[in-house]
Design a protein around this motif. Structure first.
Motif, PDB file in Angstrom:
ATOM      1  N   LEU A 210       0.832  -1.210   0.000  1.00 50.87           N
ATOM      2  CA  LEU A 210       0.000   0.000   0.000  1.00 50.87           C
ATOM      3  C   LEU A 210       0.862   1.254   0.000  1.00 50.87           C
ATOM      4  O   LEU A 210       0.547   2.252  -0.667  1.00 50.87           O
ATOM      5  N   GLU A 316      -7.954  -3.385   4.147  1.00 47.72           N
ATOM      6  CA  GLU A 316      -8.266  -3.812   2.784  1.00 47.72           C
ATOM      7  C   GLU A 316      -9.375  -2.944   2.188  1.00 47.72           C
ATOM      8  O   GLU A 316      -9.342  -2.584   1.012  1.00 47.72           O
ATOM      9  N   ALA A 319      -7.823   0.315   1.326  1.00 46.16           N
ATOM     10  CA  ALA A 319      -7.009   0.184   0.115  1.00 46.16           C
ATOM     11  C   ALA A 319      -7.895   0.102  -1.131  1.00 46.16           C
ATOM     12  O   ALA A 319      -7.579   0.682  -2.187  1.00 46.16           O
ATOM     13  N   ARG A 323      -7.829   2.619  -4.259  1.00 42.65           N
ATOM     14  CA  ARG A 323      -7.704   2.201  -5.658  1.00 42.65           C
ATOM     15  C   ARG A 323      -8.825   2.800  -6.513  1.00 42.65           C
ATOM     16  O   ARG A 323      -8.598   3.262  -7.641  1.00 42.65           O
TER      17      ARG A 323
END
Length: 342
Positions: A210, A316, A319, A323
């Motif tokens: 990350l 997650e 992240a 994205r």
């Protein structure tokens, strides 16, 4: 009268075997034997018109059953022989009958006196023997009571010892089972700690990834500064995306710190579990406490694992949001470049 005398005193009895005994009253009487006592008792019973049996003769003569049986049989045979002889002989003269009667009376008196003295002596001896037997019986009963009490006490002690052995065996089984269970739980805790270490390494790798992506995003932002100036609206979105990315990065860093703390806690838990296993080998008496502690540690490790899983899921998600934001920013930048070219 003649028949009665002949039946009561057979011809072979000692009184008739000594002619002229009636004429010497000062002579010493012959000794009284068991035969004489039996014969005298049988004669007395016959004179009393009582039953002449072994039991009555034995009681009257004070002798044993064997003696009474032997001489009573002879007495009866002598009586039968005397009756047969009397039946053949003529009647005795008056004077001879009186002499015979006086001799029989004297002999009977002496026999009765002797029999009574013997009976008294035997009765005294029998009473003394009975008292001695009673004392012996009392002593034997006391000894038996003591032996029974001692046996009961010994049996009670033996039963108590058996119960204690069974209790100790049960406790030993429980302790052994608890120790085995604690060892299994400790081994499981060590395995979980190792698993958590692996997951922590994976989390660190994800965080590094990350960070690399974030660095790439920063470089991309520098390269597209001019495009962001031309597309203010798109730039605002990019700023918000970057802010969210920074927030996600901070959260990821916080999650990394928490993961490191969890790793340290897991290492401490593993060390504690190993120490608990070592203590279990030597300190069986504290097994239950250590087992409870191991269980508490396992529950804390489970909670920590759940917390780590939640943090990883949150990282997650963040992240994924980053994205999406980067992808949206790239799409906006592409749109801006297309418009400028047109």
């Amino acid at each position: 009268m003649t028949e009665t005398i002949a039946a009561a005193a057979p011809a072979d009895r000692p009184v008739h075997d000594s002619p002229g005994h009636e004429d010497r009253p000062d002579a010493e009487p012959p000794p009284v034997t068991a035969r004489d006592r039996v014969y005298a008792a049988a004669d007395a019973l016959l004179a009393e018109d009582a039953a002449v049996t072994v039991t009555t003769v034995r009681e009257r003569a004070g002798c044993s059953n064997a003696v009474a049986t032997t001489y009573l049989r002879r007495w009866r045979a002598d009586c039968s022989a005397a009756e047969a002889e009397a039946a053949r002989l003529p009647e005795l003269p008056r004077g001879v009958g009186l002499l015979v009667e006086r001799g029989v009376t004297a002999l009977w008196s002496e026999a009765v006196r002797t029999a009574r003295a013997a009976h008294t002596a035997e009765l005294t001896q029998a009473r003394e023997q009975l008292d001695a037997a009673r004392e012996d019986a009392d002593r034997v009963a006391a000894l038996l009571d003591g032996a029974e009490a001692e046996h009961a006490a010994t049996r009670a002690d033996l039963l108590a010892a058996h119960a204690e052995v069974e209790t100790l065996a049960a406790r030993l089984d429980e302790t052994t089972a608890a120790r085995d269970e604690a060892r299994a739980e400790a081994a499981q805790a060590v395995g979980q700690a190792a698993t958590w270490g692996t997951e922590l390494e994976q989390t660190r790798s994800q965080i590094a990834d990350l960070r690399g992506r974030l660095a790439d995003a920063e470089r991309g932002r520098a390269e597209q500064a001019e495009a962001r100036a031309q597309a203010q609206g798109s730039a605002e979105g990019t700023r918000e995306a970057l802010a969210e990315a920074r927030t996600a990065l901070e959260r990821a860093r916080a999650a990394s710190l928490r993961a490191q703390e969890d790793r340290a806690q897991a290492d401490a838990d593993r060390t504690a579990a190993q120490a608990a296993v070592a203590r279990l080998e030597g300190e069986t008496s504290t097994l239950r406490g250590e087992l409870q502690e191991a269980r508490d540690q396992a529950r804390r490790a489970e909670r920590e694992r759940a917390t780590e899983a939640a943090a990883r899921a949150q990282a997650e998600g963040e992240a994924a949001g980053l994205r999406l934001a980067l992808e949206a920013r790239g799409a906006d930048a592409s749109t801006s470049e297309s418009g400028s070219q047109d």
